[in-house]
Write a protein that holds these residues in place. Structure first.
Motif, PDB file in Angstrom:
ATOM      1  N   SER A  64       0.845  -1.194   0.000  1.00 56.55           N
ATOM      2  CA  SER A  64       0.000   0.000   0.000  1.00 56.55           C
ATOM      3  C   SER A  64       0.887   1.253   0.000  1.00 56.55           C
ATOM      4  O   SER A  64       2.076   1.181   0.331  1.00 56.55           O
ATOM      5  CB  SER A  64      -0.878   0.008   1.255  1.00 56.55           C
ATOM      6  OG  SER A  64      -0.043   0.121   2.391  1.00 56.55           O
ATOM      7  N   PHE A  65       0.311   2.383  -0.346  1.00 54.67           N
ATOM      8  CA  PHE A  65       1.065   3.649  -0.291  1.00 54.67           C
ATOM      9  C   PHE A  65       1.543   3.917   1.130  1.00 54.67           C
ATOM     10  O   PHE A  65       2.656   4.391   1.352  1.00 54.67           O
ATOM     11  CB  PHE A  65       0.190   4.808  -0.790  1.00 54.67           C
ATOM     12  CG  PHE A  65       0.099   4.841  -2.289  1.00 54.67           C
ATOM     13  CD1 PHE A  65       1.078   5.460  -3.043  1.00 54.67           C
ATOM     14  CD2 PHE A  65      -0.945   4.207  -2.938  1.00 54.67           C
ATOM     15  CE1 PHE A  65       1.021   5.467  -4.422  1.00 54.67           C
ATOM     16  CE2 PHE A  65      -1.016   4.203  -4.326  1.00 54.67           C
ATOM     17  CZ  PHE A  65      -0.030   4.832  -5.065  1.00 54.67           C
ATOM     18  N   GLU A  66       0.681   3.587   2.073  1.00 53.11           N
ATOM     19  CA  GLU A  66       1.029   3.784   3.478  1.00 53.11           C
ATOM     20  C   GLU A  66       2.295   2.996   3.817  1.00 53.11           C
ATOM     21  O   GLU A  66       3.222   3.513   4.427  1.00 53.11           O
ATOM     22  CB  GLU A  66      -0.168   3.346   4.344  1.00 53.11           C
ATOM     23  CG  GLU A  66      -0.050   3.667   5.806  1.00 53.11           C
ATOM     24  CD  GLU A  66       0.584   2.532   6.597  1.00 53.11           C
ATOM     25  OE1 GLU A  66       0.663   1.399   6.076  1.00 53.11           O
ATOM     26  OE2 GLU A  66       1.036   2.797   7.715  1.00 53.11           O
ATOM     27  N   SER A  67       2.360   1.738   3.360  1.00 49.43           N
ATOM     28  CA  SER A  67       3.524   0.924   3.730  1.00 49.43           C
ATOM     29  C   SER A  67       4.771   1.339   2.940  1.00 49.43           C
ATOM     30  O   SER A  67       5.889   1.227   3.447  1.00 49.43           O
ATOM     31  CB  SER A  67       3.213  -0.571   3.587  1.00 49.43           C
ATOM     32  OG  SER A  67       3.856  -1.128   2.487  1.00 49.43           O
ATOM     33  N   VAL A 117      -1.167   8.294 -10.023  1.00 48.45           N
ATOM     34  CA  VAL A 117      -1.164   8.390  -8.550  1.00 48.45           C
ATOM     35  C   VAL A 117      -1.926   9.644  -8.137  1.00 48.45           C
ATOM     36  O   VAL A 117      -1.654  10.737  -8.640  1.00 48.45           O
ATOM     37  CB  VAL A 117       0.281   8.416  -8.011  1.00 48.45           C
ATOM     38  CG1 VAL A 117       0.311   8.717  -6.519  1.00 48.45           C
ATOM     39  CG2 VAL A 117       0.967   7.081  -8.299  1.00 48.45           C
ATOM     40  N   THR A 118      -2.897   9.508  -7.238  1.00 47.71           N
ATOM     41  CA  THR A 118      -3.758  10.634  -6.870  1.00 47.71           C
ATOM     42  C   THR A 118      -3.224  11.335  -5.613  1.00 47.71           C
ATOM     43  O   THR A 118      -2.436  10.750  -4.870  1.00 47.71           O
ATOM     44  CB  THR A 118      -5.182  10.127  -6.549  1.00 47.71           C
ATOM     45  OG1 THR A 118      -5.109   9.323  -5.361  1.00 47.71           O
ATOM     46  CG2 THR A 118      -5.745   9.285  -7.698  1.00 47.71           C
ATOM     47  N   PRO A 119      -3.683  12.570  -5.376  1.00 53.91           N
ATOM     48  CA  PRO A 119      -3.272  13.243  -4.136  1.00 53.91           C
ATOM     49  C   PRO A 119      -3.594  12.425  -2.888  1.00 53.91           C
ATOM     50  O   PRO A 119      -2.813  12.406  -1.940  1.00 53.91           O
ATOM     51  CB  PRO A 119      -4.079  14.542  -4.167  1.00 53.91           C
ATOM     52  CG  PRO A 119      -4.280  14.803  -5.627  1.00 53.91           C
ATOM     53  CD  PRO A 119      -4.451  13.459  -6.265  1.00 53.91           C
ATOM     54  N   SER A 120      -4.708  11.710  -2.909  1.00 53.62           N
ATOM     55  CA  SER A 120      -5.025  10.957  -1.684  1.00 53.62           C
ATOM     56  C   SER A 120      -4.047   9.792  -1.508  1.00 53.62           C
ATOM     57  O   SER A 120      -3.721   9.402  -0.378  1.00 53.62           O
ATOM     58  CB  SER A 120      -6.487  10.508  -1.658  1.00 53.62           C
ATOM     59  OG  SER A 120      -6.665   9.390  -2.464  1.00 53.62           O
ATOM     60  N   ASP A 121      -3.540   9.240  -2.619  1.00 53.70           N
ATOM     61  CA  ASP A 121      -2.465   8.232  -2.513  1.00 53.70           C
ATOM     62  C   ASP A 121      -1.241   8.845  -1.830  1.00 53.70           C
ATOM     63  O   ASP A 121      -0.612   8.229  -0.964  1.00 53.70           O
ATOM     64  CB  ASP A 121      -2.024   7.735  -3.900  1.00 53.70           C
ATOM     65  CG  ASP A 121      -3.107   6.940  -4.630  1.00 53.70           C
ATOM     66  OD1 ASP A 121      -3.967   6.347  -3.952  1.00 53.70           O
ATOM     67  OD2 ASP A 121      -3.071   6.919  -5.887  1.00 53.70           O
ATOM     68  N   ILE A 122      -0.920  10.081  -2.249  1.00 50.07           N
ATOM     69  CA  ILE A 122       0.264  10.752  -1.693  1.00 50.07           C
ATOM     70  C   ILE A 122       0.078  11.029  -0.204  1.00 50.07           C
ATOM     71  O   ILE A 122       0.997  10.863   0.593  1.00 50.07           O
ATOM     72  CB  ILE A 122       0.539  12.078  -2.446  1.00 50.07           C
ATOM     73  CG1 ILE A 122       0.877  11.789  -3.905  1.00 50.07           C
ATOM     74  CG2 ILE A 122       1.671  12.873  -1.796  1.00 50.07           C
ATOM     75  CD1 ILE A 122       2.121  10.955  -4.108  1.00 50.07           C
ATOM     76  N   ALA A 167       6.567  15.606 -11.531  1.00 50.56           N
ATOM     77  CA  ALA A 167       5.830  14.539 -12.209  1.00 50.56           C
ATOM     78  C   ALA A 167       6.822  13.469 -12.641  1.00 50.56           C
ATOM     79  O   ALA A 167       8.029  13.719 -12.705  1.00 50.56           O
ATOM     80  CB  ALA A 167       5.106  15.107 -13.417  1.00 50.56           C
ATOM     81  N   SER A 168       6.300  12.269 -12.917  1.00 51.83           N
ATOM     82  CA  SER A 168       7.136  11.196 -13.448  1.00 51.83           C
ATOM     83  C   SER A 168       6.436  10.585 -14.651  1.00 51.83           C
ATOM     84  O   SER A 168       5.222  10.406 -14.631  1.00 51.83           O
ATOM     85  CB  SER A 168       7.360  10.123 -12.387  1.00 51.83           C
ATOM     86  OG  SER A 168       7.938   8.978 -12.976  1.00 51.83           O
ATOM     87  N   LYS A 169       7.195  10.310 -15.707  1.00 52.12           N
ATOM     88  CA  LYS A 169       6.596   9.668 -16.883  1.00 52.12           C
ATOM     89  C   LYS A 169       6.622   8.159 -16.764  1.00 52.12           C
ATOM     90  O   LYS A 169       6.106   7.455 -17.609  1.00 52.12           O
ATOM     91  CB  LYS A 169       7.327  10.119 -18.137  1.00 52.12           C
ATOM     92  CG  LYS A 169       7.034  11.571 -18.449  1.00 52.12           C
ATOM     93  CD  LYS A 169       7.620  11.980 -19.757  1.00 52.12           C
ATOM     94  CE  LYS A 169       7.184  13.414 -20.081  1.00 52.12           C
ATOM     95  NZ  LYS A 169       7.890  13.927 -21.259  1.00 52.12           N
ATOM     96  N   THR A 170       7.307   7.654 -15.744  1.00 50.53           N
ATOM     97  CA  THR A 170       7.307   6.192 -15.536  1.00 50.53           C
ATOM     98  C   THR A 170       6.731   5.904 -14.151  1.00 50.53           C
ATOM     99  O   THR A 170       5.586   6.183 -13.910  1.00 50.53           O
ATOM    100  CB  THR A 170       8.729   5.614 -15.712  1.00 50.53           C
ATOM    101  OG1 THR A 170       9.618   6.314 -14.850  1.00 50.53           O
ATOM    102  CG2 THR A 170       9.185   5.770 -17.140  1.00 50.53           C
ATOM    103  N   GLY A 171       7.536   5.338 -13.286  1.00 49.54           N
ATOM    104  CA  GLY A 171       7.013   4.940 -11.983  1.00 49.54           C
ATOM    105  C   GLY A 171       7.090   6.037 -10.951  1.00 49.54           C
ATOM    106  O   GLY A 171       7.476   7.177 -11.229  1.00 49.54           O
TER     107      GLY A 171
END
Ligand code: ADP
Ligand code: MG
Length: 342
Positions: free
Chosen positions: A68-71, A104-109, A134-138
């Protein structure tokens, strides 16, 4: 700095404002935190500063299909906290930079930052800045952490001497076992109880940096050298030996394994000790203790409730790094630690 278009795509300014509001906290030493061109800190006299940084790249260091984003945020923080722990320092200030793909959304961040701060807040670490692109890949996440000790008081990799005892905190191999459970879903030859499974997966997703142990070893001058186990015992012991110009002998029968890791080895017909030797991201401390301090280390560790285990001894450089098997045979340590560029 990010291209204008990229900044708009992720709403950088709004994001920073929100991060600032949610996560930034002041203290007297922070003259200026988030919000200026640079953070400004006022060091206290008599301090040494310890600076560390780590870069995590999606699909190299983490996989958003299993984590998860959290982890991801949590583990990124722990990787840095663990480096500070291995210096015997107190973690103080955090800078976080990231390159964020459009999916990736702001809430993910925010979840990622919640994970970061969950690992940092118990230690009073303050977020003082970062950068956003921004990133064009990962997804890329880069963390810098500043820690402090008293002057001339730090644990280095270079202080081990022949005859010192080799110690580790905690148990080894759990994180790799947890990762394998998450990624390979290996077919079991036997059964692994849900609680053991949970324990191992949690050790991978939510490791602990051994900050209290590092500060104790440092302030009591109990360790001659130290390193954190991020690449695996086999690789990280090599670093201590190289920097200290010594060899070492690791007694395989002494390597501390959790019950869950033993059960995992039984269930999947694996040698749990091999996991412990080669598995990365345990974030335990590996340290050396002069013979005259051995009883003191063990007595104080017991009193504090720290788990420390003697797993071997430092030898002269010419004997190299060897393992002693359960049957007592000495063999060269296999050079198999986790390396990204292998
Ligand atoms: P610059 O153009 O000089 O890079 P920014 O607009 O990126 O400045 O940053 C403004 C402020 O926000 C700075 O204090 C910076 O440290 C902070 N900041 C930017 N991105 C982040 C982030 N991802 N996390 C925390 N702080 C950030
Ligand atoms: Mg910037």
């Amino acid at each position: 700095v990010a291209p204008l278009k990229a900044r708009r795509a992720i709403g950088e300014f709004a994001l920073i404002r929100t991060l600032h509001r949610r996560f930034a906290a002041g203290e007297p030493a922070i003259i200026r935190g988030i919000g200026d061109d640079a953070a400004v800190l006022a060091p206290r006299p008599g301090e040494w500063w310890h600076l560390t940084t780590d870069l995590l790249a999606e699909d190299v260091h983490f996989d958003l299909r299993t984590a998860s984003f959290e982890s991801v945020g949590y583990r990124a923080a722990v990787a840095n906290l663990s480096d500070i722990a291995a210096m015997g320092a107190i973690p103080r200030y955090l800078l976080t930079s990231m390159a964020v793909p459009s999916r990736v959304t702001p809430s993910d961040i925010f979840r990622l930052y919640a994970g970061l701060m969950k690992a940092c807040r118990p230690h009073g670490v303050k977020l003082i800045g970062g950068d956003t692109s921004a990133s064009k890949t990962g997804l890329f996440l880069c963390i810098a952490l500043i820690g402090t000790t008293a002057r001339h008081r730090a644990l280095f990799r270079w202080g081990a001497r022949e005859g010192d005892f080799l110690y580790v905190t905690g148990t080894l191999g759990d994180s790799l076992a947890g990762l394998q459970l998450l990624t390979h879903s290996p077919r079991a030859a036997g059964s692994l109880s849900p609680s053991h499974r949970r324990f191992l997966v949690n050790r991978h997703l939510h490791p602990t940096a051994r900050l209290a142990e590092g500060q104790w070893l440092n302030s009591e001058r109990l360790a001659t050298a130290a390193i954190d186990l991020s690449d695996g015992l086999s690789g990280d012991l090599r670093h201590i030996c190289e920097e200290s110009h010594v060899g070492a002998e690791v007694d395989l029968s002494k390597i501390p394994l959790s019950r869950a890791c033993r059960a995992y080895g039984d269930a999947y017909r694996l040698d749990a000790r091999q996991l412990a030797l080669t598995g990365g991201e345990d974030y335990e401390l590996l340290f050396t203790v002069a013979p005259e301090n051995r009883t003191k280390v063990e007595r104080q560790a017991r009193a504090h409730g720290y788990r420390v285990t003697c797993i071997g001894i430092i030898r002269p450089r010419r004997s190299g790094i060897r393992t002693k098997s359960i049957a007592g045979h000495l063999e060269p340590l296999p050079p198999t630690s986790y390396e990204h560029f292998r």
